[in-house]
Structure formats: structure tokens, C-alpha cells
Design an enzyme around this catalytic site. Structure first.
Site, PDB file in Angstrom:
ATOM      1  N   GLY A 139       7.480  -1.794   5.551  1.00 59.64           N
ATOM      2  CA  GLY A 139       8.841  -2.259   5.381  1.00 59.64           C
ATOM      3  C   GLY A 139       9.866  -1.377   6.052  1.00 59.64           C
ATOM      4  O   GLY A 139       9.599  -0.234   6.397  1.00 59.64           O
TER       5      GLY A 139
ATOM      6  N   CYS B 233       7.616  -3.910  15.397  1.00 60.53           N
ATOM      7  CA  CYS B 233       7.190  -2.828  16.285  1.00 60.53           C
ATOM      8  C   CYS B 233       5.735  -3.037  16.716  1.00 60.53           C
ATOM      9  O   CYS B 233       4.873  -3.316  15.880  1.00 60.53           O
ATOM     10  CB  CYS B 233       7.339  -1.467  15.591  1.00 60.53           C
ATOM     11  SG  CYS B 233       9.036  -1.114  15.089  1.00 60.53           S
TER      12      CYS B 233
ATOM     13  N   GLU C 125       0.809  -1.206   0.000  1.00 62.36           N
ATOM     14  CA  GLU C 125       0.000   0.000   0.000  1.00 62.36           C
ATOM     15  C   GLU C 125       0.843   1.257   0.000  1.00 62.36           C
ATOM     16  O   GLU C 125       2.044   1.232   0.259  1.00 62.36           O
ATOM     17  CB  GLU C 125      -0.939  -0.021   1.199  1.00 62.36           C
ATOM     18  CG  GLU C 125      -0.232   0.008   2.524  1.00 62.36           C
ATOM     19  CD  GLU C 125      -1.232  -0.158   3.664  1.00 62.36           C
ATOM     20  OE1 GLU C 125      -1.645  -1.302   3.908  1.00 62.36           O
ATOM     21  OE2 GLU C 125      -1.580   0.841   4.293  1.00 62.36           O
TER      22      GLU C 125
ATOM     23  N   CYS D  12       2.623  -1.105  15.065  1.00 66.58           N
ATOM     24  CA  CYS D  12       2.575  -1.010  13.605  1.00 66.58           C
ATOM     25  C   CYS D  12       1.831  -2.185  12.974  1.00 66.58           C
ATOM     26  O   CYS D  12       2.060  -3.342  13.328  1.00 66.58           O
ATOM     27  CB  CYS D  12       4.004  -0.947  13.077  1.00 66.58           C
ATOM     28  SG  CYS D  12       4.087  -0.754  11.299  1.00 66.58           S
TER      29      CYS D  12
ATOM     30  N   CYS E  48       6.966  -6.726   6.979  1.00 69.02           N
ATOM     31  CA  CYS E  48       8.143  -6.192   7.666  1.00 69.02           C
ATOM     32  C   CYS E  48       8.498  -7.170   8.777  1.00 69.02           C
ATOM     33  O   CYS E  48       7.632  -7.835   9.323  1.00 69.02           O
ATOM     34  CB  CYS E  48       7.809  -4.825   8.266  1.00 69.02           C
ATOM     35  SG  CYS E  48       9.203  -4.003   9.072  1.00 69.02           S
TER      36      CYS E  48
ATOM     37  N   CYS F 265       3.965   8.428   0.029  1.00 68.74           N
ATOM     38  CA  CYS F 265       4.566   7.493   0.972  1.00 68.74           C
ATOM     39  C   CYS F 265       4.628   6.135   0.284  1.00 68.74           C
ATOM     40  O   CYS F 265       3.606   5.614  -0.148  1.00 68.74           O
ATOM     41  CB  CYS F 265       3.686   7.456   2.219  1.00 68.74           C
ATOM     42  SG  CYS F 265       4.205   6.247   3.429  1.00 68.74           S
TER      43      CYS F 265
ATOM     44  N   CYS G 279       0.536   2.987   8.526  1.00 66.84           N
ATOM     45  CA  CYS G 279       1.339   1.938   7.956  1.00 66.84           C
ATOM     46  C   CYS G 279       0.705   0.540   7.988  1.00 66.84           C
ATOM     47  O   CYS G 279       0.511  -0.030   9.058  1.00 66.84           O
ATOM     48  CB  CYS G 279       2.576   1.899   8.851  1.00 66.84           C
ATOM     49  SG  CYS G 279       4.083   1.762   8.028  1.00 66.84           S
TER      50      CYS G 279
HETATM   51  N1  SAH Z   1      10.426   0.955   9.021  1.00 64.19           N
HETATM   52  C1  SAH Z   1      10.605   2.355   8.903  1.00 64.19           C
HETATM   53  C2  SAH Z   1       9.624   3.052   8.009  1.00 64.19           C
HETATM   54  C3  SAH Z   1       8.172   2.663   8.055  1.00 64.19           C
HETATM   55  S1  SAH Z   1       7.134   3.237   9.325  1.00 64.19           S
HETATM   56  C4  SAH Z   1      10.661   2.995  10.270  1.00 64.19           C
HETATM   57  O1  SAH Z   1      10.512   2.298  11.250  1.00 64.19           O
HETATM   58  O2  SAH Z   1      10.896   4.187  10.345  1.00 64.19           O
HETATM   59  C5  SAH Z   1       6.980   4.977   9.166  1.00 64.19           C
HETATM   60  C6  SAH Z   1       6.753   5.659  10.518  1.00 64.19           C
HETATM   61  O3  SAH Z   1       5.423   5.412  11.002  1.00 64.19           O
HETATM   62  C7  SAH Z   1       7.692   5.170  11.590  1.00 64.19           C
HETATM   63  O4  SAH Z   1       8.117   6.253  12.375  1.00 64.19           O
HETATM   64  C8  SAH Z   1       6.793   4.245  12.389  1.00 64.19           C
HETATM   65  O5  SAH Z   1       7.303   4.028  13.676  1.00 64.19           O
HETATM   66  C9  SAH Z   1       5.496   4.992  12.342  1.00 64.19           C
HETATM   67  N2  SAH Z   1       4.291   4.210  12.639  1.00 64.19           N
HETATM   68  C10 SAH Z   1       4.003   2.937  12.317  1.00 64.19           C
HETATM   69  N3  SAH Z   1       2.777   2.593  12.732  1.00 64.19           N
HETATM   70  C11 SAH Z   1       2.263   3.683  13.323  1.00 64.19           C
HETATM   71  C12 SAH Z   1       1.016   3.981  13.951  1.00 64.19           C
HETATM   72  N4  SAH Z   1       0.077   3.054  14.053  1.00 64.19           N
HETATM   73  N5  SAH Z   1       0.832   5.224  14.447  1.00 64.19           N
HETATM   74  C13 SAH Z   1       1.777   6.164  14.341  1.00 64.19           C
HETATM   75  N6  SAH Z   1       2.968   5.957  13.753  1.00 64.19           N
HETATM   76  C14 SAH Z   1       3.215   4.733  13.260  1.00 64.19           C
END
Ligand code: SAH
Length: 345
Positions: A160, A112, A88, A115, A108, A101, A334
């Protein structure tokens, strides 16, 4: 799956075309068509050349199979890859231009806890051409071409971990900024990482002027490890050292992403912790209220609380902003769209 023609730089495409015994202008013609977001079958080349290409290459690298439009204009896309996997992406519209984006992997493996992209683990890396094709498809969808682009900025913040797919991401950065192609300058591209320290050093040495963004989300290693497994491998202090090296090498200020999670990371002590860690460094803090993901039990905070936290950082001398939440009504976070698509399948 066959190969993807968009993986090739212009020079590589020229070599391929000449290996087929074709005239050089065919390479230029194909390249221009591809960069305009066309499939091979939509480009006016002789049938025998087309057949030779189809023996090894997919006609279409990527296809938009769903578009959701938010009340604020943000668009979210579901793309199908040639092997049937889906990824996406999002297009955010600002006064200065449109920021896309893009995803760098299918799924991934960073794990985290907040996420949605990591729910099913890593399926596979995207090739550089698959990353580029997301941009080409959305640029074409909005009537952009090579002289007037509809996509002006890119953030590698889709599904990712870009630095976990290092070589393909570097090839993408080179190809997307090539003057003969869609030519989006690396200065208009942000690469976001959860902090793969050795790869941050490697990126600094590439001398590609991309904006480095670190997903910090916490002020201590123990706290960070609660939501981000990568924190068990690399400490915050190692990340900060790598960022300093990045600044020395590129002269570019770096950015920290900090997603505000209720009861986890946005009390006064956390503001103090951030100030202590970052004060005086050539960096900026981007606060964003957590986008709640229904498969996860973490909660966000109110806008008022978020502004209060921002005020504490500013008072402490940090450069910080609270990002406007956009696209919430279409699952802006994400991996949410893909997760719901896979569930319905
Ligand atoms: N893997 C990379 C890029 C993808 S995530 C990274 O970790 O940076 C892009 C950003 O969105 C990251 O800062 C991630 O921590 C954040 N993110 C992911 N899920 C989220 C959510 N549910 N709410 C807010 N930020 C989120």
C-alpha cells in the site's frame, strides 16, 4: 463487515461505553485488553455489554494465519482481515529492538514495476484500527505488553501507499503513539511514500514527528517514469521541495529509498545524478538491492556492485548506507507472500 473497535481512540471508546450506559472503568478495561492484542471475547466484561458491542463491532480485527521464519530470524506474517482479505507484514530483529513493517492498504494502485503489492491493483484501504491491529497482534505474539513492548519500531513499508490512505494513516499514527495505549513514539516510525507531493505538505503540517522516507529509485523524471507511474504526476524537483518543507516544519532529516536495479539506476551516471540532486541536503540515502519478484523481469545487482555504488555516493559527500538484505529466503519483498497466497487460493 462490521466496524473495528481498534479504530477508536481511548476518548472515543469512553464515549461509546458511556453511550451504552456503562461505567467508565469498562472503557479502560476494554482498551487495555485490546491494546494487549486480545479479541473482545477474551476480555472479561459483562455479557450484556459484550452483546451490544457484537451488534456493531467485529470480535477480532485481524488474525495471523501464517508465520514464516527466515534463517536470519526475520519473520513474515500473513494476516486475515474480518472480511476475508489478506495482508502481510514483516518483523525484523535488530540489536536495538524489533522493527515491524506494516501494510496500509490491501493491494496498491501506484503500479511500480518492481513491486509485487501492486500486481492485483488496490482492493481497499485499511482502517486505522486494522493498521494498528497488525502491531498489536505481533507484539502479543512475541509476549510484549504495554509496559515492555516486543515491537519497538514501525515502518509503513508493507503493501500500500500510506499517503493514498491519508486520514486512516494519520489516525493510526495518533493512536499507536497515544501514551495510554501501546505508545510507540512517532519518532520510532517511518512513513514511506512514492511521492504524493500534496500529501507530504499535509503531513508536515500535522506536526507528528514521523520519519519521512521517499522512494526515489531514479535520478531523472523520465527514468523514474519507466518504473514508477507516479513520476508522471509529480516531478523529482517538486518532491525535493516538499521534503525541504517537511524539514523546515519538523526539523527532521528525510530519507530516500533507492532500490538497485540492474541496467536501470545504478551506473556511474546515476551516482553522479544523485549527488547533484541531494548534496548538502539534510537527508540520507538507503540503498537496497532489488528483491527479485518472479512476476517481474527486473534483476538485481551483486553485493559487490552495490558496495561500489555506495562508495561513489559517499565519495560525493552523501550520507548513505546499503541495507543488509534480510528475509530473502521467505519472500521479504513487499507483497510477495500475499501474491503467492492468492495464487494458491
Ligand atoms: N508505497 C510506499 C511504501 C511501500 S513499499 C512507497 O512506495 O514507499 C516500501 C519500499 O520497498 C519502497 O521504497 C518500495 O519502492 C520498495 N520496494 C517494493 N518492492 C521492492 C522490491 N521488489 N525490491 C526492493 N524494493 C522494493
Amino acid at each position: 463487515m462490521k466496524k473495528i473497535l481498534q479504530d477508536l481512540s481511548f476518548t472515543e471508546l469512553e464515549n461509546l461505553i458511556s453511550s451504552f450506559g456503562e461505567k467508565p472503568f469498562r472503557a479502560k478495561q476494554l482498551y487495555t485488553g485490546l491494546m494487549q492484542g486480545k479479541k473482545i471475547s477474551q476480555i472479561n466484561i459483562p455479557a450484556p455489554l459484550r452483546e451490544k458491542l457484537f451488534a456493531e463491532y467485529e470480535d477480532e480485527a485481524i488474525r495471523i494465519i501464517q508465520t514464516l521464519t527466515s534463517s536470519d530470524g526475520t519473520e513474515k506474517y500473513l494476516f486475515a482481515l474480518a472480511d476475508g482479505n489478506v495482508i502481510e507484514g514483516v518483523l525484523m530483529k535488530y540489536k536495538y529492538g524489533n522493527t515491524q513493517c506494516v501494510s496500509t492498504q490491501v493491494g496498491c494502485r501506484m503500479g511500480c514495476k518492481f513491486c509485487a503489492s501492486t500486481l492485483g491493483g488496490l482492493v481497499r484501504n485499511l482502517t486505522s484500527g486494522e493498521i494498528l491491529s497488525q502491531v498489536l497482534a505481533v507484539n502479543a505474539l512475541h509476549g510484549g505488553n504495554l509496559s515492555k513492548r516486543a515491537v519497538t519500531n514501525i515502518v509503513l513499508m508493507g503493501s500500500g501507499e500510506p499517503l493514498d490512505n491519508y486520514d486512516n494513516v494519520i489516525a493510526f499514527l495518533k493512536n499507536v503513539s497515544a501514551p495510554c495505549g501501546i505508545n510507540i513514539s512517532a519518532r520510532n516510525i517511518s512513513l514511506s511514500t512514492c511521492g504524493l507531493v500534496p500529501k507530504i505538505y499535509a503531513l508536515a503540517d500535522e506536526q507528528i514527528p514521523v520519519n519521512l522516507t521517499i522512494s526515489l529509485h531514479q535520478t531523472t523524471d523520465e527514468g523514474r517514469a519507466r518504473t514508477m507511474p507516479i513520476a508522471k504526476k509529480y516531478t523529482i524537483s517538486e518532491i525535493l521541495k516538499a521534503c525541504e518543507y517537511y524539514f523546515e516544519k519538523t526539523g527532521r532529516r528525510y530519507i530516500f529509498e533507492y532500490s538497485l536495479i540492474s541496467g536501470e539506476n545504478c551506473d556511474e551516471e546515476h551516482a553522479e545524478g544523485l549527488i547533484k540532486l541531494l548534496k548538502g541536503k539534510p537527508c540520507h540515502v538507503n540503498l537496497i538491492r532489488l528483491n527479485e519478484v518472479k512476476e517481474r523481469d527486473l534483476k538485481t545487482i551483486t553485493e559487490k556492485e552495490a558496495y561500489r555504488f555506495l562508495g561513489l555516493l559517499e565519495k560525493g559527500g552523501l550520507s548513505a548506507t546499503l541495507r543488509r538484505q534480510i528475509g530473502v529466503d521467505i519472500g521479504g519483498a513487499c507483497g510477495q507472500l500475499r501474491a503467492s497466497y492468492l495464487k494458491n487460493e
